[in-house]
Scaffold this active site. Structure first.
Site, mmCIF file in Angstrom:
data_model
loop_
_atom_site.group_PDB
_atom_site.id
_atom_site.type_symbol
_atom_site.label_atom_id
_atom_site.label_comp_id
_atom_site.label_asym_id
_atom_site.label_seq_id
_atom_site.Cartn_x
_atom_site.Cartn_y
_atom_site.Cartn_z
ATOM 1 N N CYS A 27 33.182 7.971 -17.188
ATOM 2 C CA CYS A 27 32.923 7.683 -15.773
ATOM 3 C C CYS A 27 31.425 7.797 -15.492
ATOM 4 O O CYS A 27 30.797 8.817 -15.802
ATOM 5 C CB CYS A 27 33.710 8.647 -14.897
ATOM 6 N N PHE A 34 33.296 -1.507 -21.263
ATOM 7 C CA PHE A 34 32.469 -0.542 -22.001
ATOM 8 C C PHE A 34 33.289 0.546 -22.692
ATOM 9 O O PHE A 34 32.820 1.666 -22.864
ATOM 10 C CB PHE A 34 31.396 0.091 -21.084
ATOM 11 N N GLY A 51 41.749 -1.426 -22.299
ATOM 12 C CA GLY A 51 40.956 -0.381 -21.659
ATOM 13 C C GLY A 51 39.980 -1.006 -20.678
ATOM 14 O O GLY A 51 39.978 -2.228 -20.499
ATOM 15 N N GLU A 105 39.140 -10.905 -25.373
ATOM 16 C CA GLU A 105 39.171 -11.205 -23.936
ATOM 17 C C GLU A 105 40.455 -11.944 -23.552
ATOM 18 O O GLU A 105 40.425 -12.909 -22.783
ATOM 19 C CB GLU A 105 37.942 -12.051 -23.541
HETATM 20 ZN ZN ZN Z 1 34.659 10.169 -12.149
#
Ligand code: ZN
Length: 186
Positions: free
Chosen positions: A139, A12, A9, A83
């Site tokens: 977002c 954060f 993903g 990672e």
């Molecule tokens: Zn957005």
């Protein structure tokens, strides 16, 4: 039988938290578990993996994938890698050889780089995985589900060809949805 699990993903999205959660359960169950982190990850203090919310687990820092083989033996049951996008070279072959030794391998990493393209070995690992968890973030612009990592240089969207390391500029990252993610290919 070995298995390969991938947690991916944008930044954060809680990838390290999810990796730590799964590994913590194996440790409670007294399974023989080992955790690796590429030493390029500057966020981790020496020999720990840390989630953004501050939980951490002891990990072995490695410069390259083949170093993992020195620490894995017959007794090892579970291998965690954080990672994983920072590991290059023959990472896919080495991870699959560990899976084929009958071990449970759990990798966490970014699936896309700041250019919006597959990050390093992660796309190939996703294809080979038995189980994929794709996490999203929120977002920062509109509040929709975010699957991209927006790179900002001095608070403006980075360009496709901007170098990875910029001296004297403030480089930051934030999660964005596909609509709000900006990249200009020159
Ligand atoms: Zn957005």
């Amino acid at each position: 039988m070995g298995t390969l699990e991938i947690i991916c993903g944008p930044m954060f999205s809680g990838k390290s938290e999810e990796l730590i959660r799964r590994l913590q359960r194996t440790l409670y169950a007294k399974q023989n578990t080992i955790i690796f982190t590429p030493s390029i990850d500057t966020r981790c203090e020496e020999n720990t993996i840390t989630s953004h919310n501050g939980r951490n687990l002891k990990a072995v820092s490695i410069q390259n994938s083949s170093e993992m083989l020195k620490y894995i033996d017959k007794q090892t049951q579970v291998v965690g890698i954080d990672e994983v996008q920072f590991l290059g070279g023959d990472t896919v072959e080495i991870i699959m050889s560990i899976v084929n030794q009958g071990k449970r391998v759990i990798c966490a990493g970014l699936d896309k780089n700041f250019k919006g393209e597959g990050f390093g070995v992660v796309p190939e690992l996703l294809a080979l995985a038995d189980n994929v968890t794709k996490l999203s973030s929120i977002c920062m612009v509109c509040g929709n589900e975010a699957t991209y990592t927006q790179r900002l240089i001095d608070d403006k969207p980075a360009s496709y060809n901007d170098p990875i390391i910029l001296i004297g500029a403030s480089d930051s990252y934030e999660p964005r949805c596909r609509k709000c993610y900006v990249i200009d290919k020159i």
